[in-house]
Design a protein around this motif. Structure first.
Motif, short mmCIF file in Angstrom:
data_model
loop_
_atom_site.label_atom_id
_atom_site.label_comp_id
_atom_site.label_asym_id
_atom_site.label_seq_id
_atom_site.Cartn_x
_atom_site.Cartn_y
_atom_site.Cartn_z
N TYR B 752 1.73 2.36 -9.83
CA TYR B 752 0.36 2.66 -10.29
C TYR B 752 0.06 1.97 -11.61
N LEU B 753 1.04 1.97 -12.50
CA LEU B 753 0.81 1.39 -13.82
C LEU B 753 0.55 -0.11 -13.73
N GLN B 754 1.38 -0.81 -12.96
CA GLN B 754 1.27 -2.27 -12.92
C GLN B 754 0.14 -2.76 -12.03
N THR B 755 -0.12 -2.04 -10.94
CA THR B 755 -1.07 -2.60 -9.97
C THR B 755 -2.42 -1.90 -9.95
N GLY D 21 4.43 -3.66 0.56
CA GLY D 21 3.36 -3.51 1.54
C GLY D 21 2.21 -4.48 1.29
N GLN D 22 1.17 -4.33 2.07
CA GLN D 22 0.02 -5.23 2.02
C GLN D 22 -0.58 -5.29 0.62
N ALA D 23 -0.95 -6.49 0.20
CA ALA D 23 -1.54 -6.66 -1.12
C ALA D 23 -3.05 -6.46 -1.08
N HIS D 24 -3.62 -6.30 -2.24
CA HIS D 24 -5.08 -6.21 -2.39
C HIS D 24 -5.69 -5.02 -1.65
N VAL D 25 -4.94 -3.94 -1.52
CA VAL D 25 -5.52 -2.69 -1.02
C VAL D 25 -5.82 -1.85 -2.26
N ALA D 26 -7.03 -1.98 -2.76
CA ALA D 26 -7.35 -1.33 -4.05
C ALA D 26 -7.60 0.15 -3.85
N ARG D 27 -7.12 0.95 -4.78
CA ARG D 27 -7.39 2.39 -4.74
C ARG D 27 -8.84 2.59 -5.19
N PRO D 28 -9.61 3.35 -4.39
CA PRO D 28 -11.02 3.56 -4.76
C PRO D 28 -11.14 4.03 -6.21
N ALA D 29 -12.10 3.43 -6.92
CA ALA D 29 -12.25 3.76 -8.34
C ALA D 29 -12.58 5.25 -8.51
N GLN D 30 -13.42 5.74 -7.60
CA GLN D 30 -13.78 7.16 -7.69
C GLN D 30 -13.51 7.82 -6.34
N PRO D 31 -12.28 8.21 -6.12
CA PRO D 31 -11.90 8.77 -4.81
C PRO D 31 -12.82 9.88 -4.36
N ALA D 32 -13.31 10.66 -5.30
CA ALA D 32 -14.16 11.80 -4.91
C ALA D 32 -15.41 11.32 -4.19
N GLY D 85 -3.37 -9.56 -10.11
CA GLY D 85 -4.62 -9.87 -10.78
C GLY D 85 -5.11 -11.28 -10.49
N GLU D 86 -4.19 -12.15 -10.05
CA GLU D 86 -4.62 -13.51 -9.70
C GLU D 86 -5.11 -13.51 -8.25
N PRO D 87 -6.07 -14.40 -7.93
CA PRO D 87 -6.52 -14.49 -6.53
C PRO D 87 -5.46 -15.20 -5.69
N PRO D 88 -5.40 -14.89 -4.40
CA PRO D 88 -4.42 -15.58 -3.55
C PRO D 88 -4.72 -17.08 -3.49
N PRO D 89 -3.73 -17.94 -3.73
CA PRO D 89 -3.95 -19.38 -3.60
C PRO D 89 -4.41 -19.69 -2.18
N SER D 90 -5.44 -20.51 -2.04
CA SER D 90 -5.95 -20.77 -0.69
C SER D 90 -5.16 -21.91 -0.05
N ALA D 91 -4.97 -21.79 1.26
CA ALA D 91 -4.36 -22.86 2.07
C ALA D 91 -3.12 -23.46 1.42
#
Lengths: 416, 1007, 181, 97
Positions: B752-755, D21-32, D85-91
Motif C-alpha cells: 500500500y505504501l509504495q503503490t 499480480g496485474q499492474a495498474h489496478v488502482a484502488r478507488p480514491a473514494q471507495p465509499a 508511477g511510470e507509464p508502460p513503455p509502448s511496443a
C-alpha cells in the motif's frame, strides 16, 4: 458403440484384434447445432455426454482446439476426494465421487477409479485443528473423513517418515473413499459414450470468436474450421477460459498459473494410498503402471506456457524426500506443466453469464480432475435448463460482487 | 572373463586392472574402464533384462543413455539400492553387485513370460476394455494383480544415507556435449577469453570419437584424433576460465537460459569418501548456450527384432573399439544407412564372421558396398527381414528380397545381428527450450529451427554428421556464442537460429536412413517391436489408429509408445513413421510428442539437495530458547519458529502442566517468551496517517506512551492480522503482529505504501528480531519487575495499555503494560542479545514470587478464558470484525481504511453471519473438540446444515470447568439458548454464552 | 541492581576455518531521500553510497546501500559517543526514519579461496568478481534465508543474517563445505 | 527460475522477487463512492492476458522496491521493466534471455 468386455477382447484376440473400429468419429463440423461445448477436456466431454444422455440434447458438438483430454485432464495427478470444508463444496465434490464410483460401468470404459484412500498430513497444532474441523464438518455432511493419530497414519502408509523430520507428523485426515483414476480414460470414455449418442467431437478446431445477435444473446462461434451456429454455448476451457470469455466481452475473476507435476520411473508396488501434505506441499501416489505420481506447486506468476520453474519442482521433491527418505534414489522420469485457472476464493464458477445462452464452467484451480463427473453433470443441467442445478447454485459469478465467497483456501489453508 | 570375447589390445580399458563384480549373484570379472554392459558382454552374457509387459528376454540394444532393455538394480547395501539403471551407463567398480529386474523366479526362467503367450488377448489399451465387472472387483482383484505385474525394479525401503549437493553457476557460454563439435566449440569459446562450462554425460570426453578404431582414426588439426582429444581436453582443463564437468547430464532447459545439470560424483567409486556427495545438481545461468548433444542411432523395425544379440551397429562398434569386446562371433548386418558398413568391416577385422549385409535400400552405388564385397562380405540390397530365431539369444535371421517375399528367403545362422536405420539428432534440450523443430526430409529427422532462447546447435544434433564438418560447425558456434555473450548490447533473437534453419545441413553422409517399419512381404513372422521397453509393436500402433486415435499424443498415451524410462529415444521416430504411413499423412503433420525434462531420469535426491532435516526449513529460535530447552520445554512449530508449548515437571503430561501453569499466572505470576511476535517500526511524519488508512482503528487520538489493540483487514473486509500498537513518539509507532503474520503484514504495508500512498513520508522497518520480549503476567508481576526497572510501575503512572522507555538492569528497554492473559501484565522488550541475561534476572527476581515459566498452550487457555481471539484459530479468513465481536475497534469517523468498503457488501452485513460466542457444556467436565460442529437440534442426520463450529476449547483450571469459543450463525442473539455439538457418540448440549468467561469487568487487568 | 549492559550474547555460530562470527556491532537502518543521505554522512563519519548495491567503508564505520531510500549503517559496539545524538541532530527537520537494528542481525565472515564456491551452494547470484566486485553489497537469498551479502575482499564476504537464521546459515555453509573434497 | 531486470539493481534471479499480480489496478480514491460491482472489479477482476501482460513485482529480497514489468505470458520473456508511477513503455521489443 462396440461393447467393451473381457470376452470381446478374447474373441477379437483370435483374429489379431482386427475387429475394433473407431472409439469416436471425427466428423467435420456441421453449420449449426442445438448447443456447443467449448473445450474437449473431461468437464466439457462429460457435459456433452450428460446433455445427450440425461437431457436428450444430441444435436450438439464439443469443440477442442487440440486433441481431447490434452489439457489439464491429461496433466494432473488424478487425486480424487470430497472432504472439503464448506457445505457447498462438500456437496458438489461428493456428488462427483458418487458418480466416479459407477463411471466405468456407466461408460463401459475402465477409468480405473481406485478408492485407495487420501491421507492429508497435519504437521502443526494449527493443521490438526483445521483438519479436525474438516472431519467434523464432513461427518455432519455425510462425507467420510476420519482423524488418524501419527501411529495410525504410519500404519496406513508404512513408508511415512514420522521420526527424524523437520515438521513432525501430528496426525492425519483420511478419506477412505478418496483415491485416483486413469485420467486419459475419463476423456476417452466420455468421448466414446457421447459419440455413441450422436455428439460430434471436433478436434483441432479452435474457437476464435463468439457471435452474438442484436439482443446480445449468443448465436454461434467463429472457429479455425469455420462458423458454427448454436443458441447455447458452454465454455469449459480451464486455463484459457479468460481468453474465450473475452470474445463475448466478459471479464472474469480468474488468473491462470502454471502447475507442474512429475512421475518417477516405474517401480513395483510400494505406495498403497494417496498422501498429501499442504503444509510442506507434497502430493504423491503410485500409478497402476508403477510410477510415483507427484504434484508440485504453482509458479508465482500467471503464464500460458505450460511450463514452470525448476525451483518449484525441487521444492516439491524436497518435501517428498523429507516424508519418504527412501525415495531419494528413485528418479524423475517426466515432468510437465498445466495451466490452472484460479478464482479469488479457490472455488469454481459453474453458472449462467450476463450473456444469454452463454454458460461457463471454470475456476477449478488445482482441483478440477476430482470433480469431473459432478462438474460435467451439473453443468449439463445448467445449460439444458438455463438454470443452475441446486448443487452449483452457490457457485455463481455474482458471489464476488456480493461477498458470498466460498473460500476453501482461506478457511482451511488446504490446497485442492 | 571369457578371454575369447575380449580383444588382445585396443580400446579405452585397462586390461591390467581386473575388477570383480556380480550379476544376479553370479561372480564375474571385468576390467577398469568397463561398463556393466561391456563387462557382461565380455563374459558372454547377452540376456540382461526382461521387457515391461511381455517379459521377453532382452539384451543390450544400444551402448549409452538411450538403452531401453538392459535395466538393472545396483545394490551397495540395503539403503543404497538403486533400481532401473541402464547397464550401459553403470561404470564398473570392484565389488559391484547388480541384479536383473521384473522377472520371477529368475532372469533365465521368468514365469511372467506367460504374458507373451497371452499377447494376442492383451493388446494396447486392453485394460480400458475389461476388468469392469463386478464393480468392486477392480480394486480388490484386478488392480492389485495389474500393479504386481507392472513396475520395473523394486524401490529401496530404507532411508537413503547419501548426501546430495547443490550449486548455482554462471557463465558466458555453456556447451552441452563434449564430442568433437562440443570440444571444438569449447576450445573456440575459451580462446576468446569467455567464461566457459562444458559438460558431458559420459565419464570421459570425446563422444563419437570414443567409438572410433584408434588405428583407423581420422586426423584432426594434423594430429591423430585420440591425441587431439587428449590435448584439447588437457588445454581446456588447465584454463582457469573453463569448467569441465564429466559424468554430468544437462537434464533440463528452463526459461531465460537456465539449465539444470546433474553431476554424478560417487556412483562409479568402489569406496567413496563419506563426505563426498553422491550427486550435485547445478543450476547454470548461461549468457549463451551451445548444444552439441549428438545423435542417436535408430533401430530397424522388423519381425523378431528384439532378441538378445540384436543390436545397433554403432553400439557393436563401441563395444569393440572402446571396450575391446566382441559382441558375437557370427553376425548379420541389416541396414538402411552407410554407417553399418564400417562397423561390419571393423568387426570383421577383429575376427567376427560377417555372414552378410542386408541393405534395405535399392541403390547399390555406394562405395561402402563395394568395400564390403571386396572384403568378402555378401551384400544383399532391396532386402528385408522376415523374422529371427532364438530365445535367450538370436540364433538365426530370415532375410528376403523385397520382391521375392518368402520364396527367396534365406535363413542365416548367427549370434549377432547389427542394425542401423540412420541417426536421430538429439534435439531434446533445444525443444525443451521451446525452440521450433523443423522436419528434414533428406535426413528423415527433426532438426533445430528457430530458437526461443540464446542457444545454438552444432554438429550431429543439427544434422551435421561428417567429422570435419562437425568440428567446423562446433568451432563456429563456440566462437559466435562467445562473441555474443561478451557483446555490450545483447538484443534481438539469437541469430544462429536463422542460420540453423537457413543453412541446410550438408547432405547426410550415408543417406537418410529409415523411419518406420521395414516393408513386410508375405511370410513375415513374429511381432515387430517399435518400443522395446514397453513392448509396443507395429500391431499396437495399427490398432490405435484403427480405433480412431489420430493425434500422435493420443497414440502415445494409448499404446504407451515412447513412455518408457528411455522416453522413446530409439522409438519415437519409427513410431511416427509407422503412423504417418497408416494415416497417409507426412510425418510433420502427424506431429511430434513434446520433449520434456529430464533428458534422462534424475534422482529425486538431486533435486532435494541438502534440504533435509534441520536444513529442510530454517529452524528459528528465540534468544531464550536454550533456557527453555534446558528446562525441558516441549516445543511446537509455528511457521519457522520453535515455540515452548509448555514446561512439564517430571512425567507431567500436557493437560496437567498447562493447568498448573494457568493457575500460577492467575494466582502469582508467570514468565513467557513472546519474542516471536512480529514487530514493525512505522516511522515518519505521516506515520499516523498511514496507520489510519491501514488499520481499522482510529490512531490520531492515541497519545504518545499509550497502546491500542490494532486490527488489520484485507481489502476484502476479512480479518487479516492483529496486535498491540504503541505510539512511542509523535511520529513513531511500535506495531506488533501475530507470529506467523509478521512477514505478510510487512509485505502488505509496503504494498500500500509504495503503490497506493507513495506520497506519504513514512518508512517501515522490521524489528521482530531486534527485540527479545519477556512477558511477566500475574498479580505479582509488578513486584517482580519493581526491583529491576527505572520506571514507576504504579497503575497511575503506567496504566494498562501504555508503554514506557527506560532501562532494566542497565539495559535499554521498551516496557509495555499489556496483557493477553487478563492479569496485571508487562511485556519487557530489550535488544535481543540481552534477552537471556534479562530473562535470568527476571527469573531470579521472580523466585520470591513463585514465578512460573509458561508456554503457548497455557497462553491460549488464559486468553480464551478472557475471550481474546487468536487470528487464524478463532478467525479463518472468512471472518469480519463484527463476526469476531471486534466491531468496537473500528474508527467510526474514518472515511476509509483497508477493507471498509467491503464490509458494506450485502453478505457481510447479514445478521445470520457466524458470530463469536462462548459455548458452555451442560456437563462442566466435558471438553469439546476443536472444530466440532454446532447444530440447532439434537439428533440431526447427515447431510445436515450446521450453525457453526467450535474454534477454541479448553479445560479452565481457574473456573474448574470446560470453556469453548465458537462461531455460530446469529450467535450473539442466541446467548442463553441451548444448542447441540455433534460428535460421533451423539450430541453434547451447550449453552450459548458471552465469550468472556473470566473477570468480565477487567478488574485484574487494571490492578 | 545488577548491570547487564555488557551481557550481550550473540547467536551461536558453528564456526569453521572459512566461517566465523564477527564481533557485535551497532547498526541503524536509515530511510529517506537524497537529502537525508547527504545530511547523515558527517554524523556517520563515513560516505553513504548513492550508487545501488555499493558499500563504503571508512575506518570502523560502514554504510551499505540496500535500496534507493534505504541504507544500513554499521559502527562498532559499544556505539561511539554521540553517534546517535549526532545523527538525530543532523537529520532534524528532514523527513526520514532511523531505526536501531543492532541486535536484529548478526554478522558472519566467510573467507578463503572456497568462499564463493560455498556461497554458490545456496546463493543464486553470479559471485564472479566481474559481476560481484569488492565493495558490492546486496540483500539476497542464501538457500532459504535472506541475508545481506557484502564483498569486503576478493575472497572475503561479510554476511549479515537475521538473528534466528544464523544457526541455519552457518549449518548450511558447513554442509556445503563438507561436500567440497 | 526467471531472470528479472530490477530497475534499481539490474538483472536478478526470480528467487529474490515476489510476484504482485496485474499492474495498474488502482484502488478507488473514494471507495465509499463506488458501486458494489466497481469495488468487486477492483478486488477480483483481472485481465489474465494471454500475451504481453503488465504486472507488478517486488524485489523483496533485494532493494525491496515494487516495480512493473511487461511480460509475454505465452513465452515468459520480459519486454520491459519500469518503476512505479511510470507509464508502460509502448511496443517494447522482446528481450530473450
Amino acid at each position: 458403440m462396440q461393447p467393451f468386455s473381457g470376452l470381446a477382447l478374447l474373441r477379437r484376440g483370435l483374429s489379431g484384434q482386427r475387429g475394433w473400429t473407431t472409439q469416436w468419429r471425427s466428423p467435420p463440423p456441421k453449420a449449426a447445432y442445438d448447443a456447443l461445448i467449448v473445450g474437449g477436456g473431461g468437464h466439457g466431454l462429460g457435459a456433452a455426454y450428460y446433455l445427450a444422455s440425461e437431457h436428450h440434447l444430441t444435436n450438439i458438438a464439443v469443440l477442442e482446439k487440440g486433441w481431447i483430454g490434452g489439457g489439464n485432464t491429461g496433466r494432473n495427478t488424478t487425486i480424487i476426494r470430497s472432504n472439503y470444508l464448506f457445505d457447498e463444496s462438500a456437496a458438489l465434490y461428493d456428488h462427483a465421487v458418487r458418480l466416479w464410483e459407477r463411471l466405468s460401468q456407466v461408460l463401459n470404459y475402465n477409468v480405473m477409479f481406485s478408492q485407495r484412500g487420501v491421507m492429508m498430513l497435519a504437521h502443526t497444532v494449527h493443521d490438526a485443528q483445521v483438519f479436525k474441523r474438516h472431519v467434523h464438518a464432513n461427518r455432519v455432511n455425510g462425507v467420510d473423513n476420519e482423524w488418524l493419530t501419527p501411529e495410525q497414519a504410519k500404519a496406513f502408509c508404512p513408508l511415512l517418515n514420522t521420526g527424524n523430520i523437520r515438521y513432525p507428523v501430528l496426525g492425519a485426515a483420511l478419506q477412505r473413499r478418496g483415491g485416483t483414476a486413469r485420467h486419459d480414460a475419463v476423456a476417452w470414455g466420455y468421448a466414446r459414450a457421447a459419440d455413441a449418442l450422436g455428439v460430434d467431437i471436433i478436434e483441432n478446431c479452435e474457437v476464435t470468436g463468439i457471435r452474438r445477435n442484436a439482443s446480445g444473446a449468443v448465436e454461434g462461434v467463429e472457429t479455425t474450421r469455420g462458423t458454427i451456429r448454436a443458441p447455447r454455448i458452454g465454455v469449459a476451457a480451464a486455463g484459457h477460459t479468460s481468453v474465450i470469455m473475452k470474445m463475448a466481452g466478459i471479464e472474469l475473476p480468474l488468473e491462470s498459473y502454471p502447475l507442474q507435476a512429475l512421475v518417477s520411473e516405474p517401480v513395483k508396488p510400494v505406495f498403497p494410498c494417496v498422501v498429501m501434505s499442504n503444509t510442506i506441499h507434497a502430493y504423491i501416489s503410485q500409478s497402476d503402471k508403477g510410477e510415483l505420481v507427484i504434484g508440485a506447486g504453482t509458479d508465482a506468476y500467471t503464464s500460458y506456457t505450460q511450463r514452470g520453474g525448476l525451483h518449484i519442482t525441487s521444492h516439491a521433491l524436497e518435501a517428498i524426500c523429507e516424508l519418504f527418505p527412501m525415495f531419494r534414489r528413485l528418479r524423475m522420469l517426466r515432468n510437465w506443466g498445466g495451466i490452472v485457472d484460479v478464482t479469488p476464493d479457490r472455488s469454481p464458477i459453474i453458472a449462467r453469464t450476463p450473456v444469454p445462452g452463454l454458460y461457463v464452467n471454470c475456476g477449478w484451480g488445482t482441483g478440477g480432475f476430482k470433480a469431473t463427473p459432478g462438474s460435467a453433470h451439473v453443468f449439463a443441467w445448467t445449460i439444458a435448463r438455463d438454470e443452475p442445478h441446486p448443487l452449483n447454485a452457490p457457485f455463481t459469478l455474482e458471489r464476488f460482487r456480493d461477498g458470498q465467497l466460498i473460500d476453501e483456501a482461506a478457511a482451511a489453508a488446504v490446497a485442492h | 572373463m571369457n578371454e575369447g570375447l575380449r580383444t588382445r589390445e585396443g580400446g579405452r580399458i585397462d586390461r591390467s586392472r581386473g575388477l570383480h563384480f556380480s550379476f544376479d549373484g553370479r561372480a564375474y570379472t571385468g576390467v577398469a574402464g568397463d561398463t556393466l554392459a561391456s563387462a557382461l558382454l565380455a563374459n558372454g552374457v547377452h540376456l540382461m533384462g526382461r521387457s515391461f509387459k511381455y517379459h521377453r528376454p532382452r539384451g543390450v540394444l544400444a551402448c549409452g543413455a538411450e538403452e531401453p532393455n538392459a535395466l538393472v538394480a545396483v545394490r551397495r547395501d540395503a539403503a543404497r539400492y538403486t533400481p532401473n539403471l541402464r547397464a550401459t551407463q553403470v561404470e564398473l567398480y570392484e565389488g559391484l553387485a547388480a541384479h536383473s529386474q521384473n522377472r520371477w523366479p529368475s532372469l533365465a526362467f521368468d514365469l511372467g513370460a506367460v504374458n507373451d503367450l497371452l499377447a494376442p488377448f492383451i493388446p494396447a489399451g486392453f485394460y480400458y476394455k475389461t476388468f469392469m465387472w463386478p464393480r468392486r472387483a477392480w480394486q480388490w482383484l484386478y488392480e492389485p494383480r495389474i500393479r504386481a505385474a507392472a513396475g520395473l525394479g523394486r524401490a529401496p525401503t530404507e532411508a537413503d544415507p547419501d548426501r546430495y549437493a547443490s550449486r548455482y553457476a554462471h557463465c558466458d557460454v555453456l556447451i552441452v556435449g563434449a564430442g568433437p563439435a562440443g570440444l571444438a566449440a569449447a576450445a573456440a569459446a575459451a580462446a576468446s577469453g569467455a567464461r566457459v562450462m562444458l559438460c558431458d554425460e559420459q565419464n570421459e570426453f570425446g563422444g563419437s570419437l570414443l567409438a572410433d578404431d584408434p588405428r583407423a582414426a581420422a586426423a584432426i588439426e594434423g594430429r591423430p584424433a585420440p591425441q587431439w582429444l587428449r590435448e584439447t581436453s588437457a588445454a581446456l582443463g588447465s584454463n582457469a576460465r573453463v569448467t569441465l564437468l564429466p559424468r554430468t547430464t544437462a537434464f533440463g532447459y528452463f526459461p531465460h537460459n537456465l539449465l539444470g545439470l546433474n553431476e554424478r560424483l560417487s556412483d562409479h567409486l568402489a569406496d567413496p569418501h563419506p563426505d563426498l556427495p553422491r550427486e550435485r545438481q547445478w543450476q547454470v545461468r548461461a549468457r549463451e548456450v551451445v548444444l552439441a548433444t549428438g545423435a542417436i542411432e535408430r533401430p530397424l523395425v522388423f519381425p523378431g527384432n528384439d532378441r538378445p544379440g540384436i543390436m545397433l551397429a554403432g553400439a557393436a562398434r563401441t563395444w569393440l573399439n572402446r571396450y575391446g569386446v566382441l559382441p558375437g562371433t557370427r553376425a548379420v548386418v541389416v541396414t538402411a544407412h552407410d554407417e553399418a558398413y564400417p562397423a561390419a568391416l571393423e568387426l570383421q577385422a577383429a575376427g567376427v564372421f560377417i555372414a552378410s549385409i542386408a541393405d534395405v535400400r535399392a541403390r547399390d552405388d555406394g562405395s561402402w558396398a563395394a568395400r564390403a564385397r571386396a572384403a568378402g562380405i555378401p551384400v544383399l540390397t532391396r532386402a528385408t527381414v522376415l523374422g529371427t530365431g532364438g530365445r535367450r539369444r538370436v540364433n538365426s535371421i530370415l532375410l528376403a528380397q523385397l520382391e521375392g517375399g518368402e520364396a527367396g528367403a534365406q535363413a542365416q545362422p548367427c549370434d549377432l545381428v547389427l542394425m542401423c536405420g540412420g541417426f536421430t539428432p538429439s534435439v531434446h534440450l533445444f525443444s525443451q527450450s521451446r525452440g521450433k523443430l523443423c522436419w528434414d526430409e533428406g535426413l528423415q529427422a527433426f532438426l533445430p529451427g528457430t530458437p526461443a532462447e540464446r542457444v545454438r546447435s552444432a554438429g550431429a544434433c543439427r544434422g551435421v554428421f561428417a567429422l570435419d564438418a562437425a568440428l567446423a560447425d562446433g568451432a563456429a558456434a563456440g566462437a559466435a556464442a562467445a562473441r555474443e555473450a561478451t557483446a555490450p548490447a545483447r538484443t534481438g533473437v539469437c541469430p544462429s537460429g536463422a542460420a540453423a534453419a537457413a543453412a541446410a545441413p550438408p547432405a547426410a553422409g550415408g543417406g537418410a536412413g529409415f523411419a518406420g517399419a521395414l516393408p513386410q512381404p508375405a511370410g513375415a513372422r513374429g511381432r515387430a517391436f517399435v518400443d522395446w521397453q514397453n513392448d509396443v509393436t507395429t500391431g499396437d500402433l495399427a490398432l490405435a489408429t484403427r480405433e480412431g486415435f489420430r493425434s500422435i499424443e493420443h497414440i502415445k498415451r494409448y499404446t504407451t509408445t515412447g513412455m518408457a524410462t528411455d522416453q522413446g529415444k530409439t522409438s519415437n521416430l519409427n513410431a511416427l513413421g509407422i503412423v504417418s504411413c497408416t494415416l497417409g499423412k507426412p510425418i510433420p503433420e502427424v506431429g511430434l510428442t513434446s520433449f520434456r525434462m529430464p533428458y534422462t531420469p534424475v534422482s529425486f535426491g538431486s533435486f532435494a539437495g541438502p534440504a533435509r532435516g534441520e536444513l529442510f526449513d530454517p529452524v528459528r529460535t528465540t534468544p531464550m530458547h536454550e533456557w527453555a530447552r534446558a528446562r525441558g520445554a516441549v516445543f511446537e512449530d509455528v511457521g519457522l519458529w520453535k515455540r515452548a508449548r509448555y514446561f512439564p515437571r517430571g512425567a507431567e503430561h500436557m493437560h496437567a502442566a498447562v493447568g498448573r501453569e494457568c493457575l500460577a499466572v492467575r494466582n502469582a505470576c508467570g514468565i513467557f517468551d513472546a519474542s516471536t511476535l512480529g514487530k514493525i517500526e512505522v516511522v515518519g511524519k505521516d506515520a499516523v496517517t498511514f496507520m489510519n488508512r491501514l488499520y481499522v482503528n482510529a490512531w490520531t487520538g492515541l497519545a504518545v506512551g499509550r497502546c491500542r489493540y490494532g486490527l488489520l483487514l484485507r481489502d476484502d473486509g476479512f480479518v487479516y492480522d492483529d496486535g498491540v500498537v504503541a505510539r512511542v513518539s509523535e511520529n513513531r509507532f511500535h506495531v506488533t503482529t501475530t507470529t506467523g503474520g509478521a512477514p505478510r503484514v510487512l509485505a502488505m504495508m509496503e504494498d500500500y505504501l509504495q503503490t497506493e500512498w507513495s506520497d506519504l513520508k513514512v518508512w517501515l522497518t522490521s524489528t521482530t528480531e531486534q527485540w527479545a520480549v519477556v512477558a511477566v503476567q500475574g498479580p505479582k508481576a509488578r513486584a517482580v519487575l519493581a526491583g529491576l526497572v527505572d520506571i514507576d510501575l504504579a497503575a497511575a503512572a503506567l496504566p494498562h495499555m501504555s508503554v514506557a522507555l527506560g532501562r532494566i538492569s542497565g539495559v535499554p528497554m521498551r516496557l509495555f503494560r499489556v496483557s493477553f492473559t487478563g492479569e496485571l501484565g508487562f511485556e519487557v522488550n530489550v535488544p535481543a542479545d540481552f534477552g537471556p541475561a534479562v530473562w535470568e534476572a527476571l527469573w531470579d527476581a521472580g523466585q520470591a514470587h513463585d514465578i512460573t515459566p509458561y508456554g503457548t498452550e497455557t497462553m491460549h487457555v488464559l486468553r480464551a478464558e478472557k475471550g481474546y481471539i487468536i487470528v487464524g484459530q478463532d478467525t479463518d479468513g472468512t471472518v469480519t470484525p463484527d463476526d469476531a465481536g471486534l466491531g468496537w475497534a473500528i474508527g467510526k469517523n474514518k472515511p476509509d481504511f483497508v477493507g471498509k468498503r467491503s464490509l458494506e457488501r450485502p453478505a457481510m452485513t447479514s445478521p445470520q453471519r457466524r458470530q463469536l460466542v462462548g459455548l458452555l457444556t451442560t456437563d462442566p467436565q466435558v471438553v469439546l473438540e476443536d472444530g466440532a460442529q454446532v447444530m440447532a437440534q439434537a439428533g440431526a442426520r447427515a447431510p445436515a446444515r450446521a450453525l457453526g463450529h467450535v474454534t477454541s476449547s479448553y479445560h479452565s483450571s481457574v473456573l474448574g470447568r470446560s470453556i469453548a469459543l465458537g462461531l455460530v450463525a446469529g450467535g450473539r442473539a442466541r446467548i442463553g439458548e441451548t444448542l447441540y455439538v455433534s460428535v460421533p457418540a451423539g450430541d453434547i448440549p451447550v449453552q450459548v454464552a458471552s465469550p468472556v468467561f473470566y473477570d468480565p469487568q477487567g478488574r485484574r487487568l487494571h490492578a | 541492581m545488577r548491570d547487564l549492559s555488557a551481557a550481550r550474547c550473540l547467536p551461536l555460530v558453528s564456526a569453521s576455518t572459512v566461517l566465523h562470527a564477527l564481533p557485535p556491532a551497532t547498526r541503524y537502518v536509515l530511510r529517506g531521500g537524497a537529502e537525508v543521505r547527504a545530511a547523515a554522512e558527517s554524523a556517520v563519519g563515513c560516505g553513504i553510497p548513492a550508487r545501488a548495491c555499493r558499500a563504503t567503508l571508512e575506518g570502523d564505520r560502514a554504510a551499505l546501500w540496500l535500496g534507493p531510500d534505504e541504507w544500513l549503517l554499521i559502527a562498532p559496539e559499544p556505539p561511539p559517543g554521540g553517534l546517535a545524538a549526532g545523527l538525530s541532530e543532523a537529520l532534524e527537520g528532514l523527513a526520514h526514519s532511523l531505526v536501531d537494528v543492532s541486535h536484529r542481525q548478526s554478522a558472519l565472515a566467510l573467507s578463503g579461496p572456497q568462499a564463493t564456491t560455498l556461497l554458490a551452494a545456496g546463493c543464486p547470484l553470479d559471485l564472479d568478481t566481474s559481476a560481484f566486485p569488492v565493495g558490492m553489497c546486496t540483500r539476497t537469498m542464501l538457500a532459504k534465508a535472506e541475508v545481506v551479502l557484502w564483498r569486503t575482499g576478493p575472497q572475503v564476504f561479510r554476511v549479515e543474517v537475521w538473528r534466528s537464521f544464523v544457526a541455519y546459515v552457518s549449518q548450511f555453509l558447513g554442509e556445503a563445505a563438507r561436500g567440497i573434497i | 527460475m526467471l531472470l528479472i531486470d530490477c530497475p534499481y539493481c539490474g538483472e536478478r534471479p526470480e528467487l529474490e522477487f515476489v510476484y504482485g499480480g496485474q499492474a495498474h489496478v488502482a484502488r478507488p480514491a473514494q471507495p465509499a463512492q463506488v458501486s458494489a460491482q466497481q469495488w468487486a472489479d477492483y478486488l477480483y477482476r483481472r485481465d489474465n492476458t494471454r500475451g504481453v501482460h503488465a504486472e507488478r513485482w517486488r524485489h523483496t529480497h533485494g532493494c525491496g522496491r515494487f516495480f512493473n514489468a511487461l511480460r509475454d505470458t505465452t513465452t515468459d520473456h520480459f519486454r520491459a521493466t519500469y518503476k512505479v508511477g511510470e507509464p508502460p513503455p509502448s511496443a517494447a521489443a522482446p528481450v530473450p534471455r
